[in-house]
Scaffold this motif. Structure first.
Motif, PDB file in Angstrom:
ATOM      1  N   TYR A 122      29.906 -42.876 -13.319  1.00 26.80           N
ATOM      2  CA  TYR A 122      29.733 -42.592 -14.746  1.00 26.80           C
ATOM      3  C   TYR A 122      30.795 -41.572 -15.131  1.00 26.80           C
ATOM      4  CZ  TYR A 122      27.498 -41.665 -19.228  1.00 26.80           C
ATOM      5  OH  TYR A 122      27.236 -41.559 -20.573  1.00 26.80           O
ATOM      6  N   TYR A 146      22.334 -34.794 -17.482  1.00 29.90           N
ATOM      7  CA  TYR A 146      21.265 -35.785 -17.562  1.00 29.90           C
ATOM      8  C   TYR A 146      21.581 -36.984 -16.675  1.00 29.90           C
ATOM      9  CZ  TYR A 146      18.499 -39.665 -19.352  1.00 29.90           C
ATOM     10  OH  TYR A 146      17.698 -40.763 -19.438  1.00 29.90           O
ATOM     11  N   LYS A 147      22.814 -37.486 -16.761  1.00 29.87           N
ATOM     12  CA  LYS A 147      23.191 -38.664 -15.971  1.00 29.87           C
ATOM     13  C   LYS A 147      23.141 -38.352 -14.476  1.00 29.87           C
ATOM     14  CE  LYS A 147      23.982 -41.396 -19.470  1.00 29.87           C
ATOM     15  NZ  LYS A 147      23.151 -42.576 -19.737  1.00 29.87           N
ATOM     16  N   LYS A 193      19.724 -38.592 -13.276  1.00 24.21           N
ATOM     17  CA  LYS A 193      19.333 -40.000 -13.244  1.00 24.21           C
ATOM     18  C   LYS A 193      19.927 -40.707 -12.030  1.00 24.21           C
ATOM     19  CE  LYS A 193      17.546 -42.205 -16.331  1.00 24.21           C
ATOM     20  NZ  LYS A 193      16.137 -42.633 -16.486  1.00 24.21           N
ATOM     21  N   GLN A 217      31.635 -42.487 -21.353  1.00 20.59           N
ATOM     22  CA  GLN A 217      31.275 -41.773 -22.577  1.00 20.59           C
ATOM     23  C   GLN A 217      32.373 -40.783 -22.906  1.00 20.59           C
ATOM     24  OE1 GLN A 217      28.359 -42.231 -24.646  1.00 20.59           O
ATOM     25  NE2 GLN A 217      29.913 -41.242 -25.893  1.00 20.59           N
ATOM     26  N   THR A 265      13.176 -39.057 -22.602  1.00 18.65           N
ATOM     27  CA  THR A 265      14.083 -39.996 -21.948  1.00 18.65           C
ATOM     28  C   THR A 265      14.664 -40.973 -22.973  1.00 18.65           C
ATOM     29  OG1 THR A 265      12.718 -39.842 -19.973  1.00 18.65           O
ATOM     30  CG2 THR A 265      14.299 -41.642 -20.047  1.00 18.65           C
ATOM     31  N   LEU A 266      13.815 -41.481 -23.845  1.00 19.16           N
ATOM     32  CA  LEU A 266      14.297 -42.395 -24.889  1.00 19.16           C
ATOM     33  C   LEU A 266      15.307 -41.705 -25.811  1.00 19.16           C
ATOM     34  CD1 LEU A 266      11.054 -44.322 -25.904  1.00 19.16           C
ATOM     35  CD2 LEU A 266      13.079 -45.275 -24.782  1.00 19.16           C
ATOM     36  N   LEU A 321      17.321 -39.352 -25.067  1.00 15.80           N
ATOM     37  CA  LEU A 321      18.607 -39.142 -24.388  1.00 15.80           C
ATOM     38  C   LEU A 321      19.302 -40.464 -24.105  1.00 15.80           C
ATOM     39  CD1 LEU A 321      17.819 -36.197 -21.974  1.00 15.80           C
ATOM     40  CD2 LEU A 321      18.698 -36.155 -24.290  1.00 15.80           C
ATOM     41  N   GLU A 322      18.543 -41.503 -23.851  1.00 17.91           N
ATOM     42  CA  GLU A 322      19.144 -42.813 -23.625  1.00 17.91           C
ATOM     43  C   GLU A 322      19.692 -43.393 -24.927  1.00 17.91           C
ATOM     44  OE1 GLU A 322      19.781 -44.509 -20.874  1.00 17.91           O
ATOM     45  OE2 GLU A 322      18.915 -42.953 -19.595  1.00 17.91           O
ATOM     46  N   GLY A 323      19.073 -43.000 -26.026  1.00 18.61           N
ATOM     47  CA  GLY A 323      19.520 -43.480 -27.336  1.00 18.61           C
ATOM     48  C   GLY A 323      20.805 -42.777 -27.724  1.00 18.61           C
ATOM     49  N   ASP A 324      20.884 -42.341 -28.940  1.00 18.90           N
ATOM     50  CA  ASP A 324      22.135 -41.781 -29.417  1.00 18.90           C
ATOM     51  C   ASP A 324      22.168 -40.261 -29.310  1.00 18.90           C
ATOM     52  OD1 ASP A 324      24.623 -42.397 -30.145  1.00 18.90           O
ATOM     53  OD2 ASP A 324      24.197 -42.829 -32.247  1.00 18.90           O
ATOM     54  N   TRP A 359      15.177 -37.157 -12.203  1.00 17.01           N
ATOM     55  CA  TRP A 359      14.622 -37.045 -13.560  1.00 17.01           C
ATOM     56  C   TRP A 359      13.159 -37.487 -13.493  1.00 17.01           C
ATOM     57  CZ3 TRP A 359      16.096 -34.692 -17.755  1.00 17.01           C
ATOM     58  CH2 TRP A 359      15.600 -35.065 -19.004  1.00 17.01           C
TER      59      TRP A 359
END
Length: 817
Positions: A32, A62-63, A66, A530, A671-672, A674-677, A745
């Motif tokens: 990543y 965060y990544k 994960k 990213q 989690t959602l 952070l996974e989102g935008d 996580w």
RNA sequence: GCGGACGUGGCGGAAUUGGCAGACGCGCAUGGCUUAGGACCAUGUCUCGUAAGAGAUGGGAGUUCAACUCUCCCCGUCCGCACCA
């Protein structure tokens, strides 16, 4: 537990010692690539800059938790005007001041707890880097994509150098805001226009780029389709090519206009008795600076050339004019004028009493050329256009284009607004352009084995309008790589944007000495997963990087066509409604915040203040809130240590059940987010709710220790991308060994989020009248019955049966009466 | 002019994408604890109304059982491009 500076330092040292952020790029599994735009090392960073790095760090951390193999490098865009200007101001050599600034910035970034793999640091002003910037130049040169030409270019009279089109904002220099003037100079360009179509087409593939950035690039490239038409000058062989997007109006041409710079003009006016009057007019327009000429309501001015041209579609003879409203840079510098259907031509025709002929009629109301007050630019029906009369103009546009192609009097054509990228600069602090001029062999590129062409350090580097390298005989004098005779070096340096158009490739193998990058690894790691940076680079840096990547792709050095998969552009932090800047005196210095509150408080506030893609107003009070929250959360850790309460066995009480549910739903939602935008603001608010609910439980009931501990542990795990120092400290206090980044996580269990009962709203005619606690297993009918039984509902019903009942699962019942 | 983003309390901002508007935080108010507090704890805080209730997401219309969310028309703010033929 108190949060203090020692905690920051303790964990910063720990991360450094453990090499937590060092990445092995040879291991490409689960890679990543998280990249934040590298900064100019010119001035001290303020909180606006901090936002950039804090966002990037939150993503990277965060990544990591994960389980991804994250590469997060940093470097410095160290050449260029800002660095040079800062050096001149400070009375230092740019190299000294730049390296000093870099040291300061690195220290700041470290203090904020931003984790980078510093082994991969890239500094664009060092020879080991710019050697390869020069190499890229030579590769473009070999392909004919780097060339020198004499052209009218933008000159900044204050910076004393030329500028690329992209660096001219509203006719002024991007950096110093001086009005840019036009000068004819011989300069180096990169042929980005050769990639205009590809750069445009591939924007479609950038699905994870912000819409506005893509739109800006599309506008900048500015593709238009139309027809090229040759107009022959009457009584002469001269042909004037013009370009139009409105070929449907071709029968309405009543005159033609040339830009004052048009190269055909001298030949056309040489026998004209009024030649000197025309010449004077041209001179007058040309000395107007660009800002003035482009200004909104500038008066259209023109002069008749004395010549006529023939409209190839009908043989009609129309006058040829020269006017300030036609630009040489766009199209062919010649415009067919249709006053009836173009507002600029209309205004001009009215002023100079030129003919107006309607060829597209308004279907609602007949147009009359004599009484028209404005040009009719909408769609309509063709008139006065020979065999095309009666057609809709959209349809006619295609038919006329076909007909003209067939008759060989016109050719469909595509035009772009994009200009070639001017890369030479007459300033000291940049990579020398690796070209040698030989009297015999002409222009010769420096061979790869002779790179880098070192930038000499002992020269007077003050800007004079000429490259300071011109004064360095030791630099200029060289031998021709081809014939070995004495020759001279090119003295201009490269635009800084060349340096930054490939740095993301260098990070993968920064120590490479035999090539710019390890192609094999670069193919594995790129595109960047990213990319994060300011929207101010929407055109410049992002367009140039895309261009260079495409060139390298065509030369088979890389196997991908786009460098940046996902792009995130963060908003500015503003203070008192204005962008932070030293001149406005509204900057907020992070150093003082770090001293007073600690890095985590600053980080948390920056992330909490609003959606990261939007501008946000800085409020010092907000820091208090973050500090308060962190202390409140840390107090739970102390309480937990002394906590001796209730038994661990038996059925959970209702508060305990609720808390377990809250723990798991918080994990899910954070989690959602952070996974989102990157919705850090809402993620943090949910963690705050979890803390609030934990306190409530402690106040109201006997909470078993294991659940209390799970709550505390979850809070700090979820906070770890935002507030890494205290999260590490708490993680250790809870008895865990090693970095919290090595822990996974947290996972949520959907089973624990489920509930037996839920509160729903009871609405009558769409308005909330009552609340009802229902069991989720109840049938729809059962729930509706309960709702109808509510006292408040009964008052509305007054014994009449409801018209309609709508039930939305676990949300509400709406009763229509 | 063209293109894009947007408009919600005193403030920063939420709203599972058409389903309880105002989550979370700041600020403010009241009480508690304190020698003190710009610390901490508790409670409250859209507007009008004693209440029942009514009205509120820039303004106006529409679709719908239901609109911050969708459609249309205005108004306003920010950003990009702009005599682009």
């Amino acid at each position: 537990m108190d949060y203090n500076k020692q905690i920051d330092e303790k964990w910063q040292n720990f991360w450094d010692k453990e090499g937590i952020f060092n990445t092995d790029t040879k291991d490409t599994k689960n890679k990543y690539y998280c990249l934040v735009m590298f900064p100019y090392p010119s001035a001290a960073l303020h909180v606006g800059h901090a936002r950039n790095y804090v966002i990037g760090d939150a993503v990277s951390r965060y990544k990591r938790t994960k389980g991804l193999n994250v590469l997060s490098p940093m470097g410095f865009d160290a050449f260029g005007l800002p660095a040079e200007n800062a050096a001149i101001k400070g009375g230092l050599h740019p190299k000294t001041s730049t390296l000093d600034n870099i040291a300061t910035m690195k220290q700041q970034l470290t203090q904020w707890g931003i984790g980078y793999d510093w082994n991969r640091e890239v500094i664009s002003c060092l020879p080991e880097y710019y050697k390869w910037t020069q190499w890229i130049f030579t590769k473009l040169y070999e392909k004919g994509l780097a060339y020198k030409k004499r052209a009218a270019v933008n000159w900044c009279p204050k910076c004393l150098t030329v500028l690329a089109n992209e660096q001219v904002i509203n006719g002024a220099c991007e950096r110093c805001e001086s009005k840019v003037i036009e000068r004819d100079l011989s300069q180096w360009f990169f042929k980005i226009t050769a990639y205009a179509q590809t750069l445009l087409d591939d924007i479609q593939e950038l699905t994870h780029w912000p819409e506005r950035v893509k739109t800006m690039q599309i506008n900048w490239i500015g593709r238009s389709t139309g027809v090229n038409i040759d107009f022959k000058v009457d009584d002469e062989e001269t042909i004037l090519a013009c370009y139009t997007t409105r070929v449907d109006t071709i029968f309405g041409v009543t005159y033609m206009v040339l830009a004052p710079e048009h190269p055909a003009i001298p030949g056309l006016i040489k026998n004209n008795p009024d030649a000197c009057i025309i010449q004077a007019f041209i001179e007058k327009v040309r000395i107007q600076d660009k800002t003035e000429r482009a200004a909104e309501n500038i008066e259209k001015e023109g002069i008749f050339s004395g010549r006529y041209v023939i409209n190839p579609v009908n043989g009609k003879k129309v006058p040829l004019w020269i006017a300030n409203y036609v630009l040489m840079e766009y199209g062919t510098g010649a415009v067919m004028a249709v006053p009836a259907h173009d507002s600029r031509d209309f205004a001009f025709a009215k002023k100079y009493g030129l003919d107006i002929e309607v060829v597209i009629d308004n279907p609602k109301e007949r147009l009359d050329a004599l009484s028209m007050q404005t040009a009719y630019i909408e769609d309509g029906v063709m008139v006065n256009s020979a065999q095309f009369d009666g057609l809709g103009n959209r349809e006619a546009m295609e038919k006329i284009a076909d007909w003209m192609q067939e008759k060989k009097i016109g050719k469909r054509a595509v035009h772009f607004r994009l200009r070639d990228w001017l890369i030479s600069r007459q300033r000291y602090w940049g990579a020398p352009i690796p070209i040698i001029y030989c009297d015999k062999c002409g222009e010769v590129a420096v061979a790869e084995k002779d790179l880098p062409v070192l930038l000499p350090e002992n020269v007077a580097f003050k800007p004079t309008g000429q490259s300071p390298l011109k004064d360095s005989e030791a630099f200029i004098k060289t031998r021709c790589p081809k014939c070995g005779k004495e020759a001279q070096r090119e003295t201009d340096t490269m635009d800084t944007f060349v340096d930054s158009s490939w740095y993301f490739l260098r990070y993968i193998s920064p120590k490479e000495t035999e090539k710019p990058f390890d192609g094999h690894l670069v193919d594995k790691w790129l595109p960047v997963d990213q990319y994060i940076g300011g929207v101010e680079h929407a055109i410049l840096h992002l367009l140039y990087s895309r261009f260079i990547t495409k060139v390298l792709y065509d030369l088979k050095y890389v196997s991908f066509k786009e460098p940046f998969g996902a792009l995130f552009t963060q908003g500015m932090i503003v203070k008192n409604g204005a962008k932070m800047s030293k001149s406005k005196g509204n900057t907020v210095a992070p150093d003082y915040i770090i001293d007073k509150y600690g890095a985590d408080v600053m980080r948390l506030y920056i992330l909490f203040m609003g959606p990261p893609e939007k501008d946000a107003e800085w409020q010092d009070e907000g820091l208090q809130g973050s500090a308060r929250f962190i202390q409140r959360a840390l107090r739970m850790v102390d309480m937990l240590k002394e906590y001796r309460q209730s038994s661990e066995t038996g059925e959970l009480n209702s508060h305990e059940k609720d808390l377990v549910r809250k723990i798991h739903s918080t994990i899910k939602e954070v989690t959602l987010d952070l996974e989102g935008d990157f919705q850090f603001n809402t993620a943090i608010s949910r963690i705050m709710e979890l803390v609030n609910q934990t306190y409530k439980c402690l106040n109201e009931t006997s909470l078993r220790q294991s659940i209390f501990k799970e709550a505390v542990d979850t809070v700090f795990l979820l906070l770890s991308p935002f507030t890494p120092h205290i999260s590490e400290e708490v993680n250790e206090a809870l008895g865990n060994k090693g970095s919290i980044l090595k822990r996974a996580w947290p996972r949520f269990n959907e089973e624990y989020i489920k509930t037996d009962t839920v509160e729903i709203a009871v609405l009558v005619n769409g308005k909330v009248r009552d609340k009802l606690i229902i069991n989720v297993n109840w049938s729809k009918e059962e729930i509706q019955k309960k709702a109808l039984a509510c006292e408040k509902v009964k008052n509305f019903l007054k014994n009449t049966p409801p018209k309609k009942i709508i039930y939305v699962d676990k949300r509400m019942v709406n009763i229509v009466v």
